[in-house]
Design a protein around this motif. Structure first.
Motif, mmCIF file in Angstrom:
data_model
loop_
_atom_site.group_PDB
_atom_site.id
_atom_site.type_symbol
_atom_site.label_atom_id
_atom_site.label_comp_id
_atom_site.label_asym_id
_atom_site.label_seq_id
_atom_site.Cartn_x
_atom_site.Cartn_y
_atom_site.Cartn_z
ATOM 1 N N GLN A 102 -7.394 2.810 -6.316
ATOM 2 C CA GLN A 102 -8.583 2.497 -7.096
ATOM 3 C C GLN A 102 -8.280 2.724 -8.585
ATOM 4 N N ASP A 103 -9.032 2.037 -9.422
ATOM 5 C CA ASP A 103 -8.743 2.061 -10.858
ATOM 6 C C ASP A 103 -8.692 3.473 -11.431
ATOM 7 N N GLU A 104 -9.584 4.333 -10.968
ATOM 8 C CA GLU A 104 -9.652 5.668 -11.550
ATOM 9 C C GLU A 104 -8.574 6.610 -11.010
ATOM 10 N N THR A 105 -7.841 6.188 -10.003
ATOM 11 C CA THR A 105 -6.821 7.047 -9.386
ATOM 12 C C THR A 105 -5.468 6.794 -10.033
ATOM 13 N N LYS A 106 -4.987 7.774 -10.757
ATOM 14 C CA LYS A 106 -3.708 7.634 -11.448
ATOM 15 C C LYS A 106 -2.666 8.620 -10.951
ATOM 16 N N GLN A 107 -3.046 9.433 -9.989
ATOM 17 C CA GLN A 107 -2.116 10.319 -9.293
ATOM 18 C C GLN A 107 -2.344 10.110 -7.799
ATOM 19 N N ALA A 108 -1.272 9.814 -7.092
ATOM 20 C CA ALA A 108 -1.402 9.519 -5.663
ATOM 21 C C ALA A 108 -0.057 9.738 -4.984
ATOM 22 N N SER A 109 -0.083 9.767 -3.660
ATOM 23 C CA SER A 109 1.160 9.978 -2.926
ATOM 24 C C SER A 109 1.277 8.999 -1.761
ATOM 25 N N ILE A 110 2.507 8.735 -1.395
ATOM 26 C CA ILE A 110 2.850 7.875 -0.260
ATOM 27 C C ILE A 110 3.691 8.718 0.691
ATOM 28 N N GLU A 111 3.357 8.683 1.964
ATOM 29 C CA GLU A 111 4.101 9.488 2.930
ATOM 30 C C GLU A 111 4.698 8.601 4.011
ATOM 31 N N LEU A 112 5.985 8.797 4.267
ATOM 32 C CA LEU A 112 6.701 8.101 5.330
ATOM 33 C C LEU A 112 6.978 9.089 6.456
ATOM 34 N N SER A 113 6.593 8.705 7.671
ATOM 35 C CA SER A 113 6.795 9.580 8.835
ATOM 36 C C SER A 113 7.659 8.870 9.863
ATOM 37 N N LYS B 212 9.977 13.471 7.472
ATOM 38 C CA LYS B 212 8.931 13.049 6.546
ATOM 39 C C LYS B 212 9.464 13.011 5.112
ATOM 40 N N VAL B 213 9.108 11.952 4.413
ATOM 41 C CA VAL B 213 9.452 11.810 2.999
ATOM 42 C C VAL B 213 8.172 11.477 2.249
ATOM 43 N N LYS B 214 7.972 12.117 1.103
ATOM 44 C CA LYS B 214 6.770 11.864 0.317
ATOM 45 C C LYS B 214 7.157 11.493 -1.117
ATOM 46 N N LEU B 215 6.515 10.434 -1.618
ATOM 47 C CA LEU B 215 6.673 10.032 -3.013
ATOM 48 C C LEU B 215 5.353 10.273 -3.711
ATOM 49 N N THR B 216 5.381 11.094 -4.741
ATOM 50 C CA THR B 216 4.159 11.464 -5.448
ATOM 51 C C THR B 216 4.183 10.916 -6.869
ATOM 52 N N SER C 14 6.330 5.031 9.791
ATOM 53 C CA SER C 14 4.924 4.706 9.559
ATOM 54 C C SER C 14 4.596 5.193 8.157
ATOM 55 N N VAL C 15 3.755 4.453 7.450
ATOM 56 C CA VAL C 15 3.497 4.769 6.057
ATOM 57 C C VAL C 15 2.008 4.944 5.824
ATOM 58 N N SER C 16 1.647 5.908 5.011
ATOM 59 C CA SER C 16 0.256 6.139 4.649
ATOM 60 C C SER C 16 0.199 6.522 3.180
ATOM 61 N N GLN D 275 -6.965 -4.337 3.369
ATOM 62 C CA GLN D 275 -5.509 -4.268 3.538
ATOM 63 C C GLN D 275 -4.730 -5.119 2.550
ATOM 64 N N ARG D 276 -5.421 -5.718 1.584
ATOM 65 C CA ARG D 276 -4.714 -6.524 0.595
ATOM 66 C C ARG D 276 -3.758 -5.685 -0.246
ATOM 67 N N PHE D 277 -4.115 -4.425 -0.493
ATOM 68 C CA PHE D 277 -3.284 -3.525 -1.282
ATOM 69 C C PHE D 277 -2.845 -2.327 -0.450
ATOM 70 N N ALA D 278 -2.665 -2.535 0.846
ATOM 71 C CA ALA D 278 -2.375 -1.450 1.777
ATOM 72 C C ALA D 278 -0.966 -0.900 1.578
ATOM 73 N N ALA D 279 -0.772 0.332 2.020
ATOM 74 C CA ALA D 279 0.541 0.965 1.935
ATOM 75 C C ALA D 279 1.587 0.222 2.755
ATOM 76 N N SER D 280 1.162 -0.517 3.768
ATOM 77 C CA SER D 280 2.113 -1.286 4.587
ATOM 78 C C SER D 280 2.854 -2.338 3.774
ATOM 79 N N ASN D 281 2.288 -2.751 2.642
ATOM 80 C CA ASN D 281 2.976 -3.714 1.779
ATOM 81 C C ASN D 281 4.295 -3.169 1.241
ATOM 82 N N LEU D 282 4.429 -1.850 1.228
ATOM 83 C CA LEU D 282 5.635 -1.229 0.696
ATOM 84 C C LEU D 282 6.858 -1.480 1.566
#
Length: 493
Positions: free
Chosen positions: A394-405, A466-470, A364-366, A375-382
């Motif tokens: 969002q445009d102003e967000t330039k640091q973010a993380s993706i977590e796989l569980s 769990k794996v996280k990509l930051t 599962s991905v978040s 959901q057009r740009f949802a993490a599920s697209n990965l």
């Protein structure tokens, strides 16, 4: 107010054009910096293909012919285009670029502009066309076909004069009009020096930046094969990576500043690494031969690269965002030698053992941030296996993380991440971590300073749920199309 406007709004709302503000899709992220053409995106998705060096040099045991070789020397004993092409396809390569003419000037097709060609050789009793046979075999096998036409010609009497440019362009037109779709055409920087030159037997120097009038020469490709990728030190579509050893820079940007670079006149350091904020999207292509040389030499049979060495090259080229063009050199029969075939198939087996199963598909991905609620740009697209969809913030967000569980513990040692490159190369730094239950903490697995079309991050064998990509640094809101988690049976150093 226009009396008909309420009726128009009612109709639009009924068909879904007008609705609540929350239903209006978030616009796509703006493109950042230089971006690829549709043809470049398609080319980068190919990832790897073959170079085939086979000409009169195969029979003279040379790498560079002098230009005085007789066409009668070209005489393969058992030429089989299908064996060559099928070997390349079985290795997982998606295309083939053929040396239609190397520096010695001998042409593998019956050219209307020279006698120094295959029609004056014993091959097929002078009725052969090797370019035709290879291009037909490629189409039958379902892989793409390309050509290399050496700008340098050590045979032609007029090389170094303006008349040669007319000759060269005429031959370029022959190749681009008579052999179907061309996916890539190669122009390299080996230009000028000693040669036979119609019997003159002298050294001729040319101004590499002006002699070929590259813009007008390349315009012939644009006219006749508009979807073809043009390769040279300076692009304009793909660039040499600056070495022939099988690697791109550890940090490798698809963008560079071309400036006044021309084939044979470019900064090799820039070619290897690119420029993060370069003005031109010209991704790297790693060219390397399976043998020490580019043509077949029996004395090199014991030096064919092993499957393990080819695997290292894969990680150091495709795994760093470049494409790989792997040279295969047919022997004097006109077939790929058995030792080369064995190495290629062993390499393919190693790739399949790792990449045939993406462990991430069972997760599962978040994401810490998502661009919209539709959901057009949802993490599920990965995890949908489609590089035309992507996750973004969002445009102003330039640091973010993706977590796989995962529901169960997973063993992995390779992580793949691919940016959505039609919007540009945006991510400047990314870190991969995994959850360690014993320490109740996230631990480092690996990192990368550039992503692009694809990045493969190798590490020690790890077991986790769990794996996280930051994304630690992104020049614009990140746009990521795919993530993969893999177990490789190969132990990495």
């Amino acid at each position: 107010m226009n009396a008909s406007l309420p009726k128009i709004l009612l109709v639009l709302s009924l068909i879904g054009v007008v609705g609540s503000a929350s239903a209006v899709p978030e616009p796509s992220p703006a493109r950042f910096g230089a971006t690829p053409t549709a043809s470049q995106v398609e080319w980068q998705n190919m990832q790897m293909y073959a170079f085939v060096h086979f000409t009169i040099n195969t029979f003279t045991d040379k790498e560079w012919g002098f230009g005085d070789e007789s066409p009668e020397m070209f005489n393969p004993t058992d030429f089989d285009a299908h064996q060559i092409v099928q070997t390349i396809k079985d290795a997982g390569l998606k295309g083939l670029v053929l040396t239609a003419k190397h520096h010695d000037g001998f042409c593998l097709w019956p050219s209307a502009y020279t006698e120094h060609d295959i029609s004056n050789s014993p091959f097929r009793d002078g009725e052969g066309d090797l370019v035709r046979e290879i291009s037909d075999a490629c189409r039958e096998a379902g892989i793409k076909f390309g050509v290399y036409l050496s700008p340098w010609d050590r045979n032609h009497a007029k090389y170094g004069e303006s008349e040669y440019i007319d000759y060269y362009r005429n031959q370029l037109r022959e190749l681009l009009t008579n052999y179907g779709p061309i996916f890539e055409i190669w122009f390299d920087g080996a230009n000028g020096g000693d040669g036979w030159y119609g019997g003159a037997n002298e050294t001729r120097k040319i101004d590499r930046s002006t002699y070929y009038d590259w813009e007008n020469t390349w315009s012939i490709v644009r006219e006749l094969q508009p979807n073809a990728i043009i390769f040279s030190d300076a692009g304009p579509d793909a660039r040499w990576i600056g070495n022939e050893q099988g690697y791109a820079g550890e940090t490798s940007w698809a963008t560079i500043n071309v400036g006044d670079s021309t084939p044979g006149n470019a900064d090799t350091k820039q070619l290897e690494n690119g420029d993060r904020f370069g003005s031109d999207w010209i991704p790297g292509e790693v060219d390397v031969s399976i043998r020490p040389g580019w043509f077949y030499h029996a004395k090199e049979d014991a030096e064919v690269k092993t499957p393990e060495r080819l695997l290292e090259i894969y990680y150091d080229s495709i795994g760093r965002g470049a494409n790989l063009i792997l040279n295969i050199a047919p022997d004097r029969r006109g077939r790929v030698a058995d030792i080369d075939v064995q190495s290629l198939l062993g390499w393919k087996a190693l790739l399949d053992a790792t990449f045939s199963k993406n462990l991430a598909l069972s997760a599962s991905v978040s994401a810490s941030d998502t661009r919209d609620v539709t959901q057009r740009f949802a993490a599920s697209n990965l995890l949908d296996g489609d590089r035309s969809t992507y996750w973004s913030t969002q445009d102003e967000t330039k640091q973010a993380s993706i977590e796989l569980s995962f529901d169960e513990m997973q063993r992995f040692n390779v992580v793949e991440i691919a940016e959505y490159i039609p919007l540009g190369q945006r991510i400047g730094s990314l870190r991969v971590s995994y959850w360690n239950e014993e320490e109740d903490a996230w631990l480092d697995f690996g990192s990368a300073q550039s992503i692009g079309a694809q990045r493969l991050i190798k590490g020690a064998l790890t077991t986790t749920k769990k794996v996280k990509l930051t994304v630690e640094d992104s020049a614009a809101c990140p746009a990521v199309s795919e993530i993969g988690i893999y177990f490789s049976p190969v132990e990495f150093k």
